[in-house]
Enzyme design. Structure first.
Site, PDB file in Angstrom:
ATOM      1  N   CYS A  54       7.766   2.180  -2.267  1.00 45.56           N
ATOM      2  CA  CYS A  54       7.265   1.583  -3.513  1.00 45.56           C
ATOM      3  C   CYS A  54       7.582   2.486  -4.694  1.00 45.56           C
ATOM      4  CB  CYS A  54       5.768   1.366  -3.410  1.00 45.56           C
ATOM      5  SG  CYS A  54       4.888   2.806  -2.826  1.00 45.56           S
ATOM      6  N   LYS A 114      -5.324  -6.524   8.156  1.00 46.41           N
ATOM      7  CA  LYS A 114      -4.187  -7.348   8.597  1.00 46.41           C
ATOM      8  C   LYS A 114      -2.900  -6.560   8.380  1.00 46.41           C
ATOM      9  CE  LYS A 114      -1.366 -10.192   6.778  1.00 46.41           C
ATOM     10  NZ  LYS A 114      -0.134  -9.813   7.520  1.00 46.41           N
ATOM     11  N   GLU A 169      13.016  -4.494  -8.152  1.00 43.80           N
ATOM     12  CA  GLU A 169      12.823  -3.570  -7.039  1.00 43.80           C
ATOM     13  C   GLU A 169      13.765  -4.007  -5.916  1.00 43.80           C
ATOM     14  OE1 GLU A 169       9.051  -3.878  -4.945  1.00 43.80           O
ATOM     15  OE2 GLU A 169       8.881  -1.700  -5.003  1.00 43.80           O
ATOM     16  N   GLU A 227      -2.059  -1.924  -4.671  1.00 40.07           N
ATOM     17  CA  GLU A 227      -0.964  -0.943  -4.712  1.00 40.07           C
ATOM     18  C   GLU A 227       0.317  -1.743  -4.588  1.00 40.07           C
ATOM     19  OE1 GLU A 227      -1.202   2.246  -5.190  1.00 40.07           O
ATOM     20  OE2 GLU A 227      -3.283   2.705  -4.746  1.00 40.07           O
TER      21      GLU A 227
HETATM   22  N1  NAD Z   1       2.084   0.934  -4.398  1.00 36.50           N
HETATM   23  C1  NAD Z   1       2.028   1.264  -3.119  1.00 36.50           C
HETATM   24  O1  NAD Z   1       1.269   2.129  -2.696  1.00 36.50           O
HETATM   25  C2  NAD Z   1       2.939   0.581  -2.143  1.00 36.50           C
HETATM   26  C3  NAD Z   1       3.141   1.148  -0.881  1.00 36.50           C
HETATM   27  C4  NAD Z   1       3.988   0.499   0.015  1.00 36.50           C
HETATM   28  C5  NAD Z   1       4.614  -0.699  -0.359  1.00 36.50           C
HETATM   29  N2  NAD Z   1       4.405  -1.214  -1.595  1.00 36.50           N
HETATM   30  C6  NAD Z   1       5.095  -2.453  -2.000  1.00 36.50           C
HETATM   31  O2  NAD Z   1       5.117  -3.399  -0.946  1.00 36.50           O
HETATM   32  C7  NAD Z   1       6.271  -4.226  -1.032  1.00 36.50           C
HETATM   33  C8  NAD Z   1       6.995  -4.297   0.312  1.00 36.50           C
HETATM   34  O3  NAD Z   1       6.155  -4.753   1.256  1.00 36.50           O
HETATM   35  P1  NAD Z   1       6.176  -6.261   1.765  1.00 36.50           P
HETATM   36  O4  NAD Z   1       7.524  -6.855   1.624  1.00 36.50           O
HETATM   37  O5  NAD Z   1       5.530  -6.250   3.101  1.00 36.50           O
HETATM   38  O6  NAD Z   1       5.239  -6.963   0.676  1.00 36.50           O
HETATM   39  P2  NAD Z   1       4.568  -8.408   0.788  1.00 36.50           P
HETATM   40  O7  NAD Z   1       3.814  -8.580  -0.471  1.00 36.50           O
HETATM   41  O8  NAD Z   1       5.545  -9.430   1.171  1.00 36.50           O
HETATM   42  O9  NAD Z   1       3.567  -8.275   2.031  1.00 36.50           O
HETATM   43  C9  NAD Z   1       2.541  -7.326   2.055  1.00 36.50           C
HETATM   44  C10 NAD Z   1       1.412  -7.848   2.917  1.00 36.50           C
HETATM   45  O10 NAD Z   1       0.867  -9.010   2.299  1.00 36.50           O
HETATM   46  C11 NAD Z   1       0.807 -10.066   3.229  1.00 36.50           C
HETATM   47  N3  NAD Z   1       0.916 -11.344   2.527  1.00 36.50           N
HETATM   48  C12 NAD Z   1       2.049 -12.019   2.194  1.00 36.50           C
HETATM   49  N4  NAD Z   1       1.731 -13.184   1.589  1.00 36.50           N
HETATM   50  C13 NAD Z   1       0.382 -13.241   1.518  1.00 36.50           C
HETATM   51  C14 NAD Z   1      -0.554 -14.188   1.012  1.00 36.50           C
HETATM   52  N5  NAD Z   1      -0.148 -15.341   0.455  1.00 36.50           N
HETATM   53  N6  NAD Z   1      -1.879 -13.905   1.102  1.00 36.50           N
HETATM   54  C15 NAD Z   1      -2.299 -12.764   1.647  1.00 36.50           C
HETATM   55  N7  NAD Z   1      -1.469 -11.829   2.176  1.00 36.50           N
HETATM   56  C16 NAD Z   1      -0.146 -12.061   2.099  1.00 36.50           C
HETATM   57  C17 NAD Z   1       1.936  -9.793   4.191  1.00 36.50           C
HETATM   58  O11 NAD Z   1       1.741 -10.461   5.409  1.00 36.50           O
HETATM   59  C18 NAD Z   1       1.841  -8.276   4.319  1.00 36.50           C
HETATM   60  O12 NAD Z   1       0.837  -7.914   5.240  1.00 36.50           O
HETATM   61  C19 NAD Z   1       7.139  -3.600  -2.090  1.00 36.50           C
HETATM   62  O13 NAD Z   1       7.023  -4.319  -3.298  1.00 36.50           O
HETATM   63  C20 NAD Z   1       6.540  -2.201  -2.250  1.00 36.50           C
HETATM   64  O14 NAD Z   1       6.783  -1.615  -3.485  1.00 36.50           O
HETATM   65  C21 NAD Z   1       3.574  -0.610  -2.484  1.00 36.50           C
END
Ligand code: NAD
Length: 484
Positions: free
Chosen positions: A285, A175, A382, A251
């Site tokens: 991230c 997804k 963050e 992650e």
């Molecule tokens: N550690 C890593 O490798 C890494 C890499 C990239 C981004 N990130 C982190 O990602 C974040 C930014 O991305 P974002 O804003 O898209 O994060 P997010 O957690 O809002 O969303 C990430 C994904 O999760 C899905 N999601 C949201 N709510 C959900 C739920 N209730 N159940 C299942 N899936 C759900 C979203 O649709 C999206 O596909 C930052 O915190 C960043 O640090 C981490």
């Protein structure tokens, strides 16, 4: 190059209820396309297809060499279609086109080749036994892998997820993030062109609480890999535990320290600290979002860091030479502006930036705060935007303690010319990656992941293979063995 509506037709296939959602151009806020919105029923269908492809299809039954050849062909197709993929990535995400085309796309094809290379080198052991038994281990694919990815590196995250899962012989339902659904659809088309059998890879565009939650909860999904915020990571871990206890790798977010020691080459440290924070509009991230600078070089560093931020070129990410495009959307834009206001209100010194650029799209001035203290929100949370926070320190033990005072533990940068200082910091910092006199080096073979609330497990490298494999022990009695 331009992509026309015929290129986007694929977006309208395979939705169960006919619903669509718009995806926006962060340069203007205008709609790029309406994308089929997958919901729980679409996840059911996708998981059924992946289940069938795993239980009955040719993918897990073909030789590992055949699987690797399909992945190698996919990597070649990525290289041949860099222009289209990078165009979609920039259009949907706002990142500089040159960054997408020259840095990220080559990283993705390299990573796919890395895992294609692993496919036929995964094997078990013959294990010494205490009794006359032949003991072997067999490494089997786990089954159907569910994967959920964020919007900041849509294609790179797609590669990090599907590369190892497919190399190990699994089938996948992925997804994508609702902000950036486009490029993964194009990449999936290329994977099928490379010879991937039907049902092995299923891309669902949709929202987290509907499609994402349905994937995390699904009883037929054997493994879940999630990249996103720590907050959502906790939700999916709970959903996985409450459903079928599928193993989960996470992650998550970070608040990574970048430590500039007293003996550092200040000019190089300024440039790398700038890159560590501002790369990808600050939406990383592992962004070096707490810049700790030794008091003896603090004033010089600050003046140069401010000058570097003022020089940063911000504008249309399709224009050559642009270093910074718009933030992803209005929600992130507003959140970053709130953090900037909170920095000012909590007493940090706004050295430069802090304002919106233009009245269209989501551009923010490169922003630098000095006199930042650990108890300020800008030093704790963050921000995920182009906001550098500079903190002063006196000695190494103090900076170790302060750097580790966070619930995150993703990465750290250490800038010093003293090997002993580098070794001391490397071992003391509670993080998954330490970059010494460099930052954001992301070779496919280097494991990446977090300590503490930055995640569980590792991606990339050899360590990621175990996320997608079961180990089966096989024990057979030996009759009259010459030796045990
Ligand atoms: N550690 C890593 O490798 C890494 C890499 C990239 C981004 N990130 C982190 O990602 C974040 C930014 O991305 P974002 O804003 O898209 O994060 P997010 O957690 O809002 O969303 C990430 C994904 O999760 C899905 N999601 C949201 N709510 C959900 C739920 N209730 N159940 C299942 N899936 C759900 C979203 O649709 C999206 O596909 C930052 O915190 C960043 O640090 C981490």
């Amino acid at each position: 190059m331009t992509l026309g509506s015929q290129d986007l037709q694929v977006l309208h296939l395979n939705r169960s209820h006919g619903k669509t959602f718009p995806t926006y151009d962060p340069r203007t806020g205008d709609v790029i396309a309406h994308v089929a919105e997958g919901d729980a029923e679409d996840i059911n269908r996708a998981v059924s297809a992946a289940r069938k492809a795993f239980d009955e299809g040719p993918w897990p039954k073909m030789t590992a060499y055949e699987r690797s050849r399909i992945l190698f062909r996919f990597a070649d197709l990525i290289d041949q279609h860099t222009e289209e993929l990078a165009t979609l990535e920039t259009w949907d995400n706002g990142k500089p086109y040159e960054q997408a085309a020259k840095i990220e796309l080559p990283m993705i094809s390299r990573l796919i080749r890395y895992y294609a290379g692993w496919a036929d080198k995964i094997h078990g052991l013959t294990v010494p036994a205490d009794s006359p038994h032949l003991v072997q281990t067999i490494h089997e694919p786990i089954g159907v892998a569910g994967q959920i990815i964020p919007w900041n590196f849509p294609l790179l995250m797609f590669g990090w997820k599907v590369g190892p899962a497919l190399a190990c012989g699994n089938t996948v339902v992925i997804k994508t993030a609702e902000q950036t659904p486009l490029s993964a659809l194009y990449a999936a088309k290329l994977l099928h062109e490379a010879g991937l059998p039907p049902g092995v890879l299923n891309v669902v565009s949709g929202f987290g609480p509907t499609a994402g939650a349905a994937l995390a909860t699904h009883m037929q999904v054997d493994k879940l890999a999630f990249t996103g915020s720590t907050e959502t990571g906790k939700i999916v871990l709970e959903l996985a535990a409450k459903s079928n206890l599928k193993p989960v790798t996470l992650e998550l977010g970070g608040k990574s320290p970048f430590i500039v020691c007293k003996d550092a080459d200040v000019d190089k440290a300024v440039e790398l600290a700038h890159f560590a924070l501002f790369f990808n509009q600050g939406q990383c991230c592992c962004a070096g979002s707490r810049t700790y600078v030794h008091e003896s070089v603090y004033d010089e560093f600050l003046e140069k860091a401010k000058a570097r931020a003022l020089k940063r070129s911000v504008g249309d990410p399709f224009v050559a030479g642009i270093e910074q495009g718009p933030q992803i959307d209005s929600e992130q834009f507003e959140k970053i502006m709130r953090y900037i206001r909170s920095g000012v209100e909590s007493g940090a010194t706004l050295e430069t930036g802090g304002e919106r650029i233009g009245d269209k799209g989501f551009y923010i001035q490169p922003t630098v705060f000095s006199n930042v203290k650990e108890d300020m929100l800008i030093a704790k949370d963050e921000i995920f935007g182009p906001v550098q926070s500079i903190l002063k320190f006196k000695d190494i033990n103090e900076v170790i303690r302060r750097a580790n005072t966070t619930s995150y533990g993703l990465a750290a940068g250490v800038f010093t010319q003293d090997i002993d200082t580098a070794n001391t910091l490397t071992r003391a910092l509670k993080v998954g990656t330490v970059w010494i006199n460099c930052y954001d080096v992301f070779d496919a073979a280097i494991p990446f992941g977090g300590y503490k609330m930055s995640g569980q497990g590792r991606e990339k490298g050899i360590h990621c293979l175990s996320n997608y494999l079961q180990v089966k022990a096989v024990v057979t009695p030996l009759k009259d063995p010459a030796w045990i």
